[in-house]
Design a protein around this motif. Structure first.
Motif, mmCIF file in Angstrom:
data_model
loop_
_atom_site.group_PDB
_atom_site.id
_atom_site.type_symbol
_atom_site.label_atom_id
_atom_site.label_comp_id
_atom_site.label_asym_id
_atom_site.label_seq_id
_atom_site.Cartn_x
_atom_site.Cartn_y
_atom_site.Cartn_z
ATOM 1 N N ARG A 124 0.853 -1.183 0.000
ATOM 2 C CA ARG A 124 0.000 0.000 0.000
ATOM 3 C C ARG A 124 0.891 1.236 0.000
ATOM 4 N NH1 ARG A 124 -0.670 2.481 5.052
ATOM 5 N NH2 ARG A 124 0.161 1.312 6.845
ATOM 6 N N PRO A 125 0.457 2.294 -0.659
ATOM 7 C CA PRO A 125 1.277 3.505 -0.707
ATOM 8 C C PRO A 125 1.225 4.280 0.610
ATOM 9 C CG PRO A 125 -0.781 3.843 -1.878
ATOM 10 C CD PRO A 125 -0.754 2.399 -1.483
ATOM 11 N N ILE A 126 2.342 4.888 0.988
ATOM 12 C CA ILE A 126 2.402 5.756 2.153
ATOM 13 C C ILE A 126 3.116 7.044 1.753
ATOM 14 C CG2 ILE A 126 2.386 3.860 3.814
ATOM 15 C CD1 ILE A 126 5.408 4.239 4.141
ATOM 16 N N THR A 127 3.057 8.051 2.619
ATOM 17 C CA THR A 127 3.718 9.320 2.322
ATOM 18 C C THR A 127 5.198 9.232 2.657
ATOM 19 O OG1 THR A 127 3.330 10.229 4.534
ATOM 20 C CG2 THR A 127 1.573 10.534 2.889
ATOM 21 N N TRP A 128 5.966 10.168 2.114
ATOM 22 C CA TRP A 128 7.390 10.223 2.430
ATOM 23 C C TRP A 128 7.602 10.555 3.909
ATOM 24 C CZ3 TRP A 128 10.960 8.383 -0.736
ATOM 25 C CH2 TRP A 128 10.653 8.282 -2.092
ATOM 26 N N ASP A 129 6.757 11.407 4.468
ATOM 27 C CA ASP A 129 6.880 11.738 5.896
ATOM 28 C C ASP A 129 6.676 10.504 6.761
ATOM 29 O OD1 ASP A 129 7.438 14.378 5.396
ATOM 30 O OD2 ASP A 129 5.369 15.064 5.649
ATOM 31 N N GLN A 130 5.686 9.672 6.401
ATOM 32 C CA GLN A 130 5.455 8.456 7.172
ATOM 33 C C GLN A 130 6.636 7.512 7.051
ATOM 34 O OE1 GLN A 130 1.780 6.383 6.268
ATOM 35 N NE2 GLN A 130 2.403 4.547 7.406
ATOM 36 N N LEU A 131 7.186 7.398 5.856
ATOM 37 C CA LEU A 131 8.350 6.537 5.655
ATOM 38 C C LEU A 131 9.505 6.967 6.547
ATOM 39 C CD1 LEU A 131 10.055 4.432 4.039
ATOM 40 C CD2 LEU A 131 10.573 6.291 2.455
ATOM 41 N N ILE A 132 9.825 8.261 6.528
ATOM 42 C CA ILE A 132 10.953 8.762 7.319
ATOM 43 C C ILE A 132 10.705 8.547 8.805
ATOM 44 C CG2 ILE A 132 12.208 10.855 7.956
ATOM 45 C CD1 ILE A 132 11.729 11.836 5.080
ATOM 46 N N THR A 133 9.481 8.814 9.262
ATOM 47 C CA THR A 133 9.159 8.649 10.680
ATOM 48 C C THR A 133 9.295 7.199 11.118
ATOM 49 O OG1 THR A 133 7.633 10.527 10.642
ATOM 50 C CG2 THR A 133 7.362 8.933 12.427
ATOM 51 N N GLU A 134 8.744 6.276 10.343
ATOM 52 C CA GLU A 134 8.764 4.870 10.742
ATOM 53 C C GLU A 134 10.171 4.294 10.691
ATOM 54 O OE1 GLU A 134 5.916 2.505 8.707
ATOM 55 O OE2 GLU A 134 4.190 3.626 9.476
ATOM 56 N N VAL A 135 10.931 4.645 9.652
ATOM 57 C CA VAL A 135 12.288 4.116 9.548
ATOM 58 C C VAL A 135 13.177 4.691 10.654
ATOM 59 C CG1 VAL A 135 14.362 4.140 8.120
ATOM 60 C CG2 VAL A 135 12.161 3.638 7.080
ATOM 61 N N THR A 136 12.920 5.928 11.049
ATOM 62 C CA THR A 136 13.738 6.572 12.072
ATOM 63 C C THR A 136 13.343 6.144 13.483
ATOM 64 O OG1 THR A 136 14.003 8.508 10.649
ATOM 65 C CG2 THR A 136 14.526 8.789 12.975
ATOM 66 N N GLU A 137 12.031 6.151 13.764
ATOM 67 C CA GLU A 137 11.554 5.888 15.121
ATOM 68 C C GLU A 137 11.384 4.404 15.419
ATOM 69 O OE1 GLU A 137 11.291 8.229 17.273
ATOM 70 O OE2 GLU A 137 11.514 9.956 15.917
ATOM 71 N N GLY A 138 11.014 3.616 14.388
ATOM 72 C CA GLY A 138 10.752 2.200 14.636
ATOM 73 C C GLY A 138 9.435 1.994 15.371
ATOM 74 N N GLY A 139 9.271 0.805 15.968
ATOM 75 C CA GLY A 139 8.053 0.472 16.709
ATOM 76 C C GLY A 139 7.331 -0.713 16.085
ATOM 77 N N LYS A 140 6.079 -0.897 16.481
ATOM 78 C CA LYS A 140 5.257 -1.989 15.930
ATOM 79 C C LYS A 140 4.664 -1.507 14.592
ATOM 80 C CE LYS A 140 4.159 -3.738 20.527
ATOM 81 N NZ LYS A 140 5.150 -4.839 20.493
ATOM 82 N N LEU A 141 5.498 -1.546 13.587
ATOM 83 C CA LEU A 141 5.154 -0.926 12.310
ATOM 84 C C LEU A 141 4.100 -1.688 11.521
ATOM 85 C CD1 LEU A 141 8.744 0.154 11.129
ATOM 86 C CD2 LEU A 141 7.096 1.410 12.523
#
Length: 258
Positions: free
Chosen positions: A172-189
């Motif tokens: 599914r497509p996501i925004t670039w902001d979401q990508l950067i946040t998830e890759v940087t912060e981590g978590g139960k992605l």
């Protein structure tokens, strides 16, 4: 059927007579003037892409069409790193055509100096003002295929996140902001698809002091858990090297199609 007896001397005389008639125009229909347009009576363009500029054939003056954007760039069709020349529609951003870059030695010879203005490129690619089309600027079929790749309906233009089990092929497509946040912060992605795994982000791994494994110090610090695996090196290798060295990992690799 009647037979014509013609010796070599008579044949040459007859051929010479026909040649004289041809030069004088005798026996030849005069060209119909209706087949030739007046020099100033060019028909209105109804098909094809808009021209990016027009050049006065006598003065060499250039009139740029502001509706068209022209960008001289580089081709990524193969490893030859030739140039290319892109025409884009300003209003829609649509790619109109791909051609050769007149400033690039792989596309034109003689090629233009980088300091030469774009107006000079227009002149040298035309026959205007005595230029004689001295810089033709071409690109190969693979370079021309850039346009097909650009307009390919399945081309990936946004980040894609896995939306199913690994290997299931669901995204599914996501925004670039979401990508950067998830890759940087981590978590139960992937909690939204039922996966409870806690994934470490870059922040958790940005540690150049703590050993990854105290019993195996040769593995280096925790930051070495980040592996940068890149493709072909069209600028990406340089960026990847800067990122990896600043982050503190030695694990950077390149892998091309060969």
């Amino acid at each position: 059927m009647a037979t014509i007896n013609l010796d070599r001397r008579s044949f040459l005389k007859a051929a010479g007579g026909l040649g004289a008639l041809s030069v004088a125009g005798a026996g030849l229909a005069a060209p119909d003037r209706r087949a030739f347009a007046d020099e100033t009576a060019f028909p209105e363009q109804k098909h094809g892409n808009p021209v990016e500029a027009t050049i006065d054939p006598k003065t060499g003056d250039v009139t740029v069409n502001e509706d068209v954007i022209v960008r001289n760039s580089a081709c990524l069709g193969c490893y030859s790193s030739c140039g290319n020349r892109l025409k884009l529609d300003r209003a829609s951003g649509r790619l109109l055509s791909v051609g050769g870059n007149p400033y690039h030695p792989s596309c034109a010879y003689p090629y233009l100096n980088f300091e030469d203005p774009l107006e000079e490129a227009y002149r040298t690619m035309s026959f205007a003002h005595g230029k004689g089309n001295i810089v033709r600027a071409t690109v190969c079929g693979r370079g021309q295929g850039t346009q097909d790749g650009y307009s390919q309906p399945d081309r990936v233009t946004v980040p894609l996140k896995r939306a199913g089990k690994r290997g299931e092929g669901k995204w599914r497509p996501i925004t670039w902001d979401q990508l950067i946040t998830e890759v940087t912060e981590g978590g139960k992605l992937f909690a939204d698809i039922g996966e409870n795994q806690d994934i470490e982000g870059f922040k958790a791994l940005h540690d150049t002091e703590t050993p990854m494994n105290p019993d195996q110090p040769d593995l280096g610090p925790i930051s070495n858990q980040v592996v940068f695996l890149g493709g072909r090196g069209d600028g990406r290798t340089t960026i990847g090297t800067r990122f990896s060295s600043n982050f503190g990992t030695i694990n950077q690799y390149g892998h091309g199609s060969t």
